[in-house]
Design a protein around this motif. Sequence first.
Motif, PDB file in Angstrom:
ATOM      1  N   THR A 212       4.704  16.762   5.007  1.00  0.00           N
ATOM      2  CA  THR A 212       5.061  15.555   4.253  1.00  0.00           C
ATOM      3  C   THR A 212       3.848  14.976   3.535  1.00  0.00           C
ATOM      4  N   ARG A 216       2.392  16.145  -1.039  1.00  0.00           N
ATOM      5  CA  ARG A 216       2.111  14.963  -1.880  1.00  0.00           C
ATOM      6  C   ARG A 216       0.629  14.873  -2.248  1.00  0.00           C
ATOM      7  N   ILE A 218      -1.835  14.301  -0.194  1.00  0.00           N
ATOM      8  CA  ILE A 218      -2.528  13.297   0.613  1.00  0.00           C
ATOM      9  C   ILE A 218      -3.486  14.020   1.553  1.00  0.00           C
ATOM     10  N   ASN A 243      -5.778   6.839   2.236  1.00  0.00           N
ATOM     11  CA  ASN A 243      -4.673   5.939   1.882  1.00  0.00           C
ATOM     12  C   ASN A 243      -4.996   5.152   0.620  1.00  0.00           C
ATOM     13  N   LYS A 245      -3.625   5.894  -2.359  1.00  0.00           N
ATOM     14  CA  LYS A 245      -2.389   5.797  -3.133  1.00  0.00           C
ATOM     15  C   LYS A 245      -1.270   5.368  -2.201  1.00  0.00           C
ATOM     16  N   GLU A 247       1.652   4.091  -2.559  1.00  0.00           N
ATOM     17  CA  GLU A 247       3.033   4.463  -2.830  1.00  0.00           C
ATOM     18  C   GLU A 247       3.355   5.837  -2.251  1.00  0.00           C
ATOM     19  N   LEU A 248       2.408   6.782  -2.393  1.00  0.00           N
ATOM     20  CA  LEU A 248       2.604   8.114  -1.822  1.00  0.00           C
ATOM     21  C   LEU A 248       2.659   8.054  -0.299  1.00  0.00           C
ATOM     22  N   SER A 249       1.783   7.242   0.280  1.00  0.00           N
ATOM     23  CA  SER A 249       1.786   7.096   1.738  1.00  0.00           C
ATOM     24  C   SER A 249       3.099   6.518   2.231  1.00  0.00           C
ATOM     25  N   PHE A 251       6.077   6.834   0.870  1.00  0.00           N
ATOM     26  CA  PHE A 251       7.109   7.869   0.822  1.00  0.00           C
ATOM     27  C   PHE A 251       6.932   8.877   1.963  1.00  0.00           C
ATOM     28  N   ALA A 252       5.688   9.208   2.290  1.00  0.00           N
ATOM     29  CA  ALA A 252       5.435  10.144   3.389  1.00  0.00           C
ATOM     30  C   ALA A 252       5.935   9.568   4.711  1.00  0.00           C
TER      31      ALA A 252
END
Length: 274
Positions: A212, A216, A218, A243, A245, A247-249, A251-252
Amino acid sequence: MYVGYLGPSGSFTHTAALKGFPDADLVPLGTITEVIKAYESNLVNYAIIPVENSIEGSVHESLDYLFHQAEIRAVAEILQPIKQQLMATKKHRHIEKIFSHPQAIAQGKKYIRRHFPKAKIETTASTAFAARFVAEHADEPFAAIAPHAAAEEYGLQILANDIQEIDENYTRFWVLGHKAPTLPLDIIDRKMTLALTLPDNLPGALYKALSTFAWRGIDLTKIESRPLKTVLGEYFFIIDFANKKKELSKFALEELAAIGIRKKILGDYKVYEM
């Protein structure tokens, strides 16, 4: 403002507290658990504890308490370079006992074996406690492994400088609190730390958890397993990741929940360097 830290005065945690909160009232406590409990009991506004050393790894007392017993998050991290000094009240001809925290002893074990092979090793709750103990037993042939600040605090002489085995030696300290403080130090990163508990009936659960973040883009900076303290062979996993970004975190974390992986956020913090 009151800040609790692993004492006594002169410890590495004390130095981190001084650098991070130069205007606060600092409260020394005897163990990591006592530091966290002082925060839980509202005796201090922030608590500073060590969580990982680059040579000896994680400080399990810190991470296990935060996972199993507390609902507290790290709101800042202080990264401190670690230099270990051997000190005593005077330059004894023979040193019979050397006192320090287990991680400090491990960091200087090659030096000790080479120069004091007959000395007995005694562990203490902190490096500063070891220095204070040696100072209180001035006539005994005792020495301590501790930072320069401890030698200054307790009037000890440095017998040997920088005895740690590896020069690139750092310790991560977490600041526990309700809100993120602004510290007078350089910000070098922003990270989040999670504790993941995997379901038994999900094949490839760890792979799916890590993917996940991977797809992305990350960056994971740490992964470690710790016993769940239920039955043999069951673990939870601690992961750190960049961390920057958010928004990506977000979603993950949502995807982790969707596939049935339980998470506990241990920290969401800026990383400061001394």
